[in-house]
Design a protein around this motif. Structure first.
Motif, PDB file in Angstrom:
ATOM      1  N   VAL A  14       3.201 -56.258 121.228  1.00 25.77           N
ATOM      2  CA  VAL A  14       2.919 -55.579 119.943  1.00 25.77           C
ATOM      3  C   VAL A  14       1.745 -54.420 120.360  1.00 25.77           C
ATOM      4  N   ARG A  15       2.266 -53.227 119.812  1.00 26.84           N
ATOM      5  CA  ARG A  15       1.304 -51.996 120.207  1.00 26.84           C
ATOM      6  C   ARG A  15       0.657 -51.617 119.147  1.00 26.84           C
ATOM      7  N   HIS A  16      -0.399 -51.488 119.133  1.00 27.13           N
ATOM      8  CA  HIS A  16      -1.419 -50.922 117.888  1.00 27.13           C
ATOM      9  C   HIS A  16      -1.574 -49.550 118.358  1.00 27.13           C
ATOM     10  N   ASP A  17      -0.915 -48.593 117.780  1.00 20.34           N
ATOM     11  CA  ASP A  17      -0.933 -47.180 118.332  1.00 20.34           C
ATOM     12  C   ASP A  17      -1.954 -46.420 117.597  1.00 20.34           C
ATOM     13  N   VAL A  18      -2.272 -46.687 116.063  1.00 21.62           N
ATOM     14  CA  VAL A  18      -3.112 -45.992 115.196  1.00 21.62           C
ATOM     15  C   VAL A  18      -4.132 -46.875 114.472  1.00 21.62           C
ATOM     16  N   PRO A  19      -5.180 -46.585 113.864  1.00 20.94           N
ATOM     17  CA  PRO A  19      -6.208 -47.187 113.118  1.00 20.94           C
ATOM     18  C   PRO A  19      -5.540 -48.039 112.044  1.00 20.94           C
ATOM     19  N   HIS A  20      -6.215 -48.916 111.548  1.00 25.82           N
ATOM     20  CA  HIS A  20      -6.118 -49.856 110.206  1.00 25.82           C
ATOM     21  C   HIS A  20      -4.873 -50.476 110.251  1.00 25.82           C
ATOM     22  N   CYS A  21      -4.368 -51.020 111.388  1.00 21.60           N
ATOM     23  CA  CYS A  21      -3.315 -51.989 111.178  1.00 21.60           C
ATOM     24  C   CYS A  21      -3.492 -53.538 111.659  1.00 21.60           C
ATOM     25  N   VAL A  22      -2.812 -54.295 111.091  1.00 20.41           N
ATOM     26  CA  VAL A  22      -2.881 -55.675 111.423  1.00 20.41           C
ATOM     27  C   VAL A  22      -1.849 -56.334 111.886  1.00 20.41           C
ATOM     28  N   SER A  23      -1.983 -57.205 113.028  1.00 15.47           N
ATOM     29  CA  SER A  23      -0.917 -58.154 113.349  1.00 15.47           C
ATOM     30  C   SER A  23      -1.500 -59.465 113.521  1.00 15.47           C
ATOM     31  N   LEU A  43       1.457 -59.986 124.895  1.00 12.33           N
ATOM     32  CA  LEU A  43       0.379 -58.829 125.153  1.00 12.33           C
ATOM     33  C   LEU A  43       0.226 -57.989 123.930  1.00 12.33           C
ATOM     34  N   ILE A  44      -0.962 -57.824 123.425  1.00 11.42           N
ATOM     35  CA  ILE A  44      -1.264 -57.267 122.075  1.00 11.42           C
ATOM     36  C   ILE A  44      -2.074 -55.768 123.029  1.00 11.42           C
ATOM     37  N   TYR A  45      -1.561 -54.781 122.610  1.00 17.55           N
ATOM     38  CA  TYR A  45      -2.026 -53.531 123.100  1.00 17.55           C
ATOM     39  C   TYR A  45      -2.574 -52.607 122.200  1.00 17.55           C
ATOM     40  N   VAL A  46      -3.867 -52.272 122.318  1.00 16.54           N
ATOM     41  CA  VAL A  46      -4.552 -51.562 121.144  1.00 16.54           C
ATOM     42  C   VAL A  46      -4.943 -49.935 121.911  1.00 16.54           C
ATOM     43  N   LYS A  68     -10.611 -49.968 113.963  1.00 14.83           N
ATOM     44  CA  LYS A  68     -10.169 -50.854 112.706  1.00 14.83           C
ATOM     45  C   LYS A  68      -8.978 -51.690 112.819  1.00 14.83           C
ATOM     46  N   THR A  69      -8.621 -51.802 114.197  1.00 14.75           N
ATOM     47  CA  THR A  69      -7.436 -52.876 114.383  1.00 14.75           C
ATOM     48  C   THR A  69      -7.843 -54.335 114.246  1.00 14.75           C
ATOM     49  N   GLU A  70      -6.884 -54.853 113.382  1.00 12.52           N
ATOM     50  CA  GLU A  70      -7.169 -56.358 113.522  1.00 12.52           C
ATOM     51  C   GLU A  70      -5.910 -57.100 114.241  1.00 12.52           C
ATOM     52  N   ALA A  71      -5.934 -57.843 115.279  1.00 15.63           N
ATOM     53  CA  ALA A  71      -4.911 -58.417 115.997  1.00 15.63           C
ATOM     54  C   ALA A  71      -4.943 -59.859 116.515  1.00 15.63           C
ATOM     55  N   TYR A  72      -4.145 -60.867 116.222  1.00 13.93           N
ATOM     56  CA  TYR A  72      -4.390 -62.312 116.520  1.00 13.93           C
ATOM     57  C   TYR A  72      -3.188 -62.711 117.070  1.00 13.93           C
ATOM     58  N   GLN A  73      -3.341 -63.624 118.136  1.00 15.84           N
ATOM     59  CA  GLN A  73      -2.142 -64.186 118.561  1.00 15.84           C
ATOM     60  C   GLN A  73      -2.391 -65.468 119.309  1.00 15.84           C
ATOM     61  N   ILE A  92      -7.135 -53.790 125.402  1.00 15.40           N
ATOM     62  CA  ILE A  92      -8.041 -52.829 124.199  1.00 15.40           C
ATOM     63  C   ILE A  92      -8.657 -51.868 124.737  1.00 15.40           C
ATOM     64  N   TYR A  93      -8.273 -50.434 124.161  1.00 16.55           N
ATOM     65  CA  TYR A  93      -8.987 -49.459 124.502  1.00 16.55           C
ATOM     66  C   TYR A  93     -10.048 -48.797 123.368  1.00 16.55           C
ATOM     67  N   ALA A  94      -9.837 -49.506 122.475  1.00 19.68           N
ATOM     68  CA  ALA A  94     -10.788 -48.948 121.447  1.00 19.68           C
ATOM     69  C   ALA A  94     -11.891 -50.054 121.043  1.00 19.68           C
ATOM     70  N   ASP A  95     -13.046 -49.538 120.426  1.00 20.14           N
ATOM     71  CA  ASP A  95     -14.216 -50.549 120.480  1.00 20.14           C
ATOM     72  C   ASP A  95     -14.598 -50.931 118.962  1.00 20.14           C
ATOM     73  N   ASP A  96     -13.840 -50.464 117.837  1.00 23.10           N
ATOM     74  CA  ASP A  96     -14.233 -51.131 116.493  1.00 23.10           C
ATOM     75  C   ASP A  96     -12.875 -51.824 116.142  1.00 23.10           C
ATOM     76  N   VAL A  97     -12.939 -53.313 116.934  1.00 23.44           N
ATOM     77  CA  VAL A  97     -11.526 -54.010 116.366  1.00 23.44           C
ATOM     78  C   VAL A  97     -12.151 -55.354 116.437  1.00 23.44           C
ATOM     79  N   LYS A  98     -11.165 -56.290 115.572  1.00 23.35           N
ATOM     80  CA  LYS A  98     -11.148 -57.446 115.721  1.00 23.35           C
ATOM     81  C   LYS A  98      -9.881 -58.147 116.223  1.00 23.35           C
ATOM     82  N   CYS A  99     -10.077 -58.549 117.508  1.00 18.88           N
ATOM     83  CA  CYS A  99      -8.803 -59.197 118.282  1.00 18.88           C
ATOM     84  C   CYS A  99      -9.304 -60.491 118.880  1.00 18.88           C
ATOM     85  N   SER A 100      -8.252 -61.416 118.911  1.00 19.41           N
ATOM     86  CA  SER A 100      -8.411 -62.659 119.551  1.00 19.41           C
ATOM     87  C   SER A 100      -6.855 -63.068 119.976  1.00 19.41           C
ATOM     88  N   HIS A 101      -6.938 -63.986 120.889  1.00 14.28           N
ATOM     89  CA  HIS A 101      -5.889 -64.666 121.590  1.00 14.28           C
ATOM     90  C   HIS A 101      -6.263 -66.027 122.168  1.00 14.28           C
TER      91      HIS A 101
END
Length: 198
Positions: A72-81, A100-103, A109-114, A135-144
């Motif tokens: 799952v690739r997050h290419d732009v801001p403000h998306c959720v997976s 793999l979650i790629y940000v 402002k990505t939110e991604a959970y796996q 993850i290459y962005a710094d303002d995210v909420k991600c967990s796996h």
């Protein structure tokens, strides 16, 4: 949001999906017993506000080989997976999950959970789980996360002490384990899955 359900071996499953701005997708993948598969799915979230809700279950009671790979690739801001995969593996079956979650750098402002959770029903079954974040962005909420374990003997004892036969008690434990994914399925398919748990 409608939930699209795909049964591996019966339905043609897309290998690549792209979600544009504001698009929402809920998808559930089911790998029934006696199915060998290598399932590959890539999803690109390319528009702000895109949302992915992905779940799956796999039942491998005998000698199946199941390989699930999700990118799952997050290419732009403000998306959720959100991803949740659950499996039950017994006999001499082999199951693997590689997610793999790629940000991207600009995908703030990505939110991604796996999550990937598996029950082992035998000492000869094998499971590999590799949930990953890149993850290459710094303002995210991600967990796996991932867990692999056996049926809880204390729960089994409790059910048996209430007069429930062992086979039925084990089936109830498996249904409870799979419940977060089972409730996403149409009732006839969920009933079919219940009948395959033993």
């Amino acid at each position: 949001m409608d939930n699209k359900v795909y049964v591996i071996g019966r339905d043609s499953v897309p290998q690549y999906l792209r979600l544009e701005a504001g698009e929402e997708l809920s998808m559930t993948l089911v790998v029934p017993p006696a199915t060998d598969t290598r399932l590959v799915l890539e999803v690109d979230l390319t528009g702000p506000g895109a949302s992915l809700d992905l779940a799956g279950l796999y039942l491998c009671p005998d000698a199946e080989n199941v390989d699930i790979r999700v990118l799952v690739r997050h290419d732009v801001p403000h998306c959720v997976s959100r991803q949740l995969f659950k499996g039950i593996v017994g006999g001499t079956a082999r199951a693997s999950f590689d997610g793999l979650i790629y940000v991207a750098q600009d995908a703030q402002k990505t939110e991604a959970y796996q999550e990937n959770h598996t029950l082992l029903l035998s000492d000869t079954a094998r499971v590999e789980s590799r949930p990953q974040l890149e993850i290459y962005a710094d303002d995210v909420k991600c967990s796996h996360g991932a867990t692999t374990g056996y049926l809880n003997p204390d729960e089994l004892f409790y059910l048996r002490s209430r007069g429930i036969p062992e086979a039925e008690a084990r089936q109830l434990q498996m249904i409870a384990f799979l419940a977060p994914v089972l409730r996403r399925l149409p009732e006839p398919l969920a009933e079919e899955i219940y009948g395959r748990l033993s």
